[in-house]
Design a protein around this motif. Structure first.
Motif, PDB file in Angstrom:
ATOM      1  N   GLU A  63       1.009  -1.187  -0.092  1.00  0.00           N
ATOM      2  CA  GLU A  63       0.070   0.020  -0.001  1.00  0.00           C
ATOM      3  C   GLU A  63       0.728   1.196  -0.225  1.00  0.00           C
ATOM      4  O   GLU A  63       0.404   2.274  -0.591  1.00  0.00           O
ATOM      5  N   HIS A  64       1.943   1.348   0.792  1.00  0.00           N
ATOM      6  CA  HIS A  64       2.870   2.360   0.977  1.00  0.00           C
ATOM      7  C   HIS A  64       3.579   2.661  -0.635  1.00  0.00           C
ATOM      8  O   HIS A  64       3.767   3.665  -0.970  1.00  0.00           O
ATOM      9  N   GLU A  65       3.873   1.612  -1.435  1.00  0.00           N
ATOM     10  CA  GLU A  65       4.282   1.818  -2.624  1.00  0.00           C
ATOM     11  C   GLU A  65       3.353   1.869  -3.760  1.00  0.00           C
ATOM     12  O   GLU A  65       3.355   1.976  -4.991  1.00  0.00           O
ATOM     13  N   GLY A  66       2.027   2.066  -3.604  1.00  0.00           N
ATOM     14  CA  GLY A  66       1.059   2.231  -4.355  1.00  0.00           C
ATOM     15  C   GLY A  66       0.618   0.902  -5.121  1.00  0.00           C
ATOM     16  O   GLY A  66       0.182   1.225  -6.254  1.00  0.00           O
ATOM     17  N   ARG A  67       0.874  -0.122  -4.626  1.00  0.00           N
ATOM     18  CA  ARG A  67       0.468  -1.365  -5.359  1.00  0.00           C
ATOM     19  C   ARG A  67      -0.570  -2.109  -4.532  1.00  0.00           C
ATOM     20  O   ARG A  67      -0.559  -1.991  -3.137  1.00  0.00           O
ATOM     21  N   ARG A  68      -1.326  -2.871  -5.090  1.00  0.00           N
ATOM     22  CA  ARG A  68      -2.171  -3.897  -4.636  1.00  0.00           C
ATOM     23  C   ARG A  68      -1.548  -4.946  -3.976  1.00  0.00           C
ATOM     24  O   ARG A  68      -0.635  -5.489  -4.554  1.00  0.00           O
ATOM     25  N   CYS A  69      -2.247  -5.778  -2.994  1.00  0.00           N
ATOM     26  CA  CYS A  69      -1.622  -6.623  -2.315  1.00  0.00           C
ATOM     27  C   CYS A  69      -2.526  -8.145  -2.523  1.00  0.00           C
ATOM     28  O   CYS A  69      -3.746  -7.743  -2.667  1.00  0.00           O
ATOM     29  N   GLY A  70      -1.885  -9.162  -2.901  1.00  0.00           N
ATOM     30  CA  GLY A  70      -2.681 -10.277  -3.053  1.00  0.00           C
ATOM     31  C   GLY A  70      -1.964 -11.344  -2.357  1.00  0.00           C
ATOM     32  O   GLY A  70      -0.956 -11.220  -1.500  1.00  0.00           O
ATOM     33  N   PHE A  71      -2.449 -12.861  -2.709  1.00  0.00           N
ATOM     34  CA  PHE A  71      -1.836 -13.782  -1.943  1.00  0.00           C
ATOM     35  C   PHE A  71      -1.607 -14.979  -3.002  1.00  0.00           C
ATOM     36  O   PHE A  71      -2.479 -15.548  -3.507  1.00  0.00           O
ATOM     37  N   SER A  72      -0.480 -15.524  -2.457  1.00  0.00           N
ATOM     38  CA  SER A  72      -0.062 -16.747  -3.593  1.00  0.00           C
ATOM     39  C   SER A  72      -0.328 -17.954  -2.623  1.00  0.00           C
ATOM     40  O   SER A  72       0.587 -18.116  -1.505  1.00  0.00           O
ATOM     41  N   SER A  73      -0.992 -19.088  -2.639  1.00  0.00           N
ATOM     42  CA  SER A  73      -1.253 -20.220  -2.154  1.00  0.00           C
ATOM     43  C   SER A  73      -0.014 -20.918  -2.260  1.00  0.00           C
ATOM     44  O   SER A  73       0.317 -21.754  -1.224  1.00  0.00           O
ATOM     45  N   GLN A  74       0.712 -21.026  -3.605  1.00  0.00           N
ATOM     46  CA  GLN A  74       1.802 -21.864  -3.593  1.00  0.00           C
ATOM     47  C   GLN A  74       2.982 -21.296  -2.694  1.00  0.00           C
ATOM     48  O   GLN A  74       3.760 -22.115  -2.072  1.00  0.00           O
ATOM     49  N   ARG A  75       3.146 -20.130  -2.479  1.00  0.00           N
ATOM     50  CA  ARG A  75       4.251 -19.511  -1.860  1.00  0.00           C
ATOM     51  C   ARG A  75       3.980 -19.288  -0.196  1.00  0.00           C
ATOM     52  O   ARG A  75       4.801 -19.116   0.611  1.00  0.00           O
ATOM     53  N   ASP A  76       2.618 -19.394  -0.018  1.00  0.00           N
ATOM     54  CA  ASP A  76       1.900 -19.491   1.387  1.00  0.00           C
ATOM     55  C   ASP A  76       2.536 -17.846   1.909  1.00  0.00           C
ATOM     56  O   ASP A  76       2.789 -17.945   2.771  1.00  0.00           O
ATOM     57  N   GLN A  77       2.471 -16.909   1.005  1.00  0.00           N
ATOM     58  CA  GLN A  77       2.513 -15.376   1.608  1.00  0.00           C
ATOM     59  C   GLN A  77       2.168 -14.470   0.836  1.00  0.00           C
ATOM     60  O   GLN A  77       1.407 -14.736  -0.423  1.00  0.00           O
ATOM     61  N   ALA A  78       1.624 -13.338   1.196  1.00  0.00           N
ATOM     62  CA  ALA A  78       1.122 -12.331   0.478  1.00  0.00           C
ATOM     63  C   ALA A  78       2.414 -11.617  -0.398  1.00  0.00           C
ATOM     64  O   ALA A  78       3.517 -11.846  -0.289  1.00  0.00           O
ATOM     65  N   PHE A  79       1.858 -10.992  -1.560  1.00  0.00           N
ATOM     66  CA  PHE A  79       2.803 -10.184  -2.404  1.00  0.00           C
ATOM     67  C   PHE A  79       2.138  -8.917  -3.223  1.00  0.00           C
ATOM     68  O   PHE A  79       0.964  -8.936  -2.791  1.00  0.00           O
ATOM     69  N   CYS A  80       3.226  -8.095  -3.545  1.00  0.00           N
ATOM     70  CA  CYS A  80       2.722  -6.982  -4.207  1.00  0.00           C
ATOM     71  C   CYS A  80       2.204  -7.087  -5.563  1.00  0.00           C
ATOM     72  O   CYS A  80       3.138  -7.787  -6.363  1.00  0.00           O
ATOM     73  N   GLN A  81       1.369  -6.475  -6.228  1.00  0.00           N
ATOM     74  CA  GLN A  81       1.206  -6.689  -7.611  1.00  0.00           C
ATOM     75  C   GLN A  81       2.420  -6.014  -8.368  1.00  0.00           C
ATOM     76  O   GLN A  81       2.976  -4.895  -8.076  1.00  0.00           O
ATOM     77  N   HIS A  82       2.709  -6.409  -9.552  1.00  0.00           N
ATOM     78  CA  HIS A  82       3.925  -6.174 -10.501  1.00  0.00           C
ATOM     79  C   HIS A  82       3.835  -4.592 -10.704  1.00  0.00           C
ATOM     80  O   HIS A  82       4.625  -3.960 -10.484  1.00  0.00           O
ATOM     81  N   HIS A  83       2.710  -4.237 -10.977  1.00  0.00           N
ATOM     82  CA  HIS A  83       2.747  -2.797 -11.540  1.00  0.00           C
ATOM     83  C   HIS A  83       1.607  -1.960 -10.566  1.00  0.00           C
ATOM     84  O   HIS A  83       0.776  -2.605  -9.922  1.00  0.00           O
ATOM     85  N   SER A  84       2.018  -0.600 -10.399  1.00  0.00           N
ATOM     86  CA  SER A  84       1.278   0.252  -9.783  1.00  0.00           C
ATOM     87  C   SER A  84      -0.178   0.338 -10.070  1.00  0.00           C
ATOM     88  O   SER A  84      -0.431   0.347 -11.371  1.00  0.00           O
ATOM     89  N   MET A  85      -0.954   0.686  -9.023  1.00  0.00           N
ATOM     90  CA  MET A  85      -2.526   0.839  -9.459  1.00  0.00           C
ATOM     91  C   MET A  85      -2.724   2.509  -8.939  1.00  0.00           C
ATOM     92  O   MET A  85      -2.139   2.848  -8.134  1.00  0.00           O
ATOM     93  N   SER A  86      -3.871   2.734  -9.263  1.00  0.00           N
ATOM     94  CA  SER A  86      -4.484   4.071  -8.764  1.00  0.00           C
ATOM     95  C   SER A  86      -5.190   3.671  -7.356  1.00  0.00           C
ATOM     96  O   SER A  86      -6.325   3.113  -7.481  1.00  0.00           O
ATOM     97  N   LEU A  87      -4.307   3.776  -6.343  1.00  0.00           N
ATOM     98  CA  LEU A  87      -5.084   3.490  -5.114  1.00  0.00           C
ATOM     99  C   LEU A  87      -5.377   4.678  -4.260  1.00  0.00           C
ATOM    100  O   LEU A  87      -4.868   5.780  -4.548  1.00  0.00           O
ATOM    101  N   SER A  88      -6.270   4.536  -3.122  1.00  0.00           N
ATOM    102  CA  SER A  88      -6.402   5.551  -2.320  1.00  0.00           C
ATOM    103  C   SER A  88      -5.129   5.997  -1.380  1.00  0.00           C
ATOM    104  O   SER A  88      -4.349   4.822  -1.357  1.00  0.00           O
ATOM    105  N   GLN A  89      -5.172   6.975  -1.163  1.00  0.00           N
ATOM    106  CA  GLN A  89      -3.857   7.365  -0.496  1.00  0.00           C
ATOM    107  C   GLN A  89      -3.842   7.027   1.057  1.00  0.00           C
ATOM    108  O   GLN A  89      -2.755   7.389   1.764  1.00  0.00           O
ATOM    109  N   VAL A  90      -4.868   6.305   1.393  1.00  0.00           N
ATOM    110  CA  VAL A  90      -4.743   5.978   2.924  1.00  0.00           C
ATOM    111  C   VAL A  90      -4.890   4.462   3.075  1.00  0.00           C
ATOM    112  O   VAL A  90      -4.987   3.949   3.996  1.00  0.00           O
TER     113      VAL A  90
END
Length: 265
Positions: free
Chosen positions: A238-265
């Motif tokens: 969120e601080h980097e302006g990217r969405r967060c997702g989760f990988s079941s294979q890696r068993d951890q969250a990850f940041c989307q590769h490219h930035s999205m237009s996100l709320s600043q909070v």
């Protein structure tokens, strides 16, 4: 072939494999965001995105215990302790959620639940970093026109003897020496649902006054949440302006590769 040329040949052979692996990872990530797209229950309602999920989405779209649902235009959290709560705001960058309990388990006074029930659960905890003080008085004896850092009163039954008592919310940095006789501090940990921006909470006196009135009248409160392998990574996304997702294979969250237009909070 000398060693240097051999090394170059090996690297060239491995490069396509590495590229293929990176593309597959990116593809897997994009599949997550296609399956687990963000939603709102109303135009101006809070955005529901990972680590939260909408109840109609697959369980893999959200972290455990972080399911929300829509009731008309309201966003609803089924809190394990407080029951159904209307979510008024979610600040993903600060891991903060403002919510109003819809069922009051303490009919004598909305403020009872803040001091009579342990609201902490495996996922949610009351956010008391900048909490207000709850002041109880035997009579309506505080001139709130003189002290804009004290809001109230609301008439409640005392938890000790069922006698009528007047309760106030006080700004945490106010000197309690100003309290008249017959008034005591009941709690110093009343969560206050302030608004947040990219720099943190807005916490001046004028905002406190309006917020305290909402807390007294509706019981609005504020939670922070935690889920292992998720919270710290998602907050960084969120601080980097990217969405967060989760990988079941890696068993951890990850940041989307490219930035999205996100709320600043």
């Amino acid at each position: 072939m000398d060693f240097t040329n051999l090394l170059i040949t090996v690297l060239l052979l491995l490069a396509p494999l590495k590229y293929k692996s990176d593309v597959a990872t990116a593809s897997d990530d994009e599949d997550f965001f296609k399956t687990c797209s963000s939603h709102r229950c109303s135009k101006h309602g809070p955005e529901i995105r990972y680590p939260f999920r909408l109840s109609t989405q697959p369980p893999s779209c959200g972290a455990p215990g972080m399911q929300l649902s829509c009731s008309g235009q309201d966003t609803i959290l089924d809190h394990p302790v407080l029951g159904s709560c209307k979510v008024t705001m979610i600040y993903y960058r600060h891991v903060i959620m403002n919510a109003i309990p819809l069922v009051d388990s303490s009919p004598h006074c909305l403020l009872h639940k803040f001091i009579s029930v342990n609201q902490s659960t495996a996922v949610y905890r009351p956010h008391t970093l900048k909490a207000a003080s709850l002041v109880g008085c035997s009579r309506d004896s505080i001139d709130t026109n003189q002290y804009n850092s004290i809001v109230g009163p609301t008439s409640c039954l005392s938890l000790a003897n069922n006698a009528s008592q007047f309760w106030y919310l006080a700004y945490p940095y106010e000197y309690m020496s100003i309290l008249p006789l017959g008034c005591t501090i009941v709690s110093k940990d009343i969560p206050m649902p302030y608004s947040y921006d990219k720099n943190g909470p807005n916490f001046d006196i004028s905002i406190f006054t309006e917020t305290a009135k909402r807390v007294i009248s509706t019981g609005e409160t504020v939670f922070t949440w935690y889920s292992s392998n998720v919270t710290s990574i998602c907050q960084q996304c969120e601080h980097e302006g990217r969405r967060c997702g989760f990988s079941s294979q890696r068993d951890q969250a990850f940041c989307q590769h490219h930035s999205m237009s996100l709320s600043q909070v």
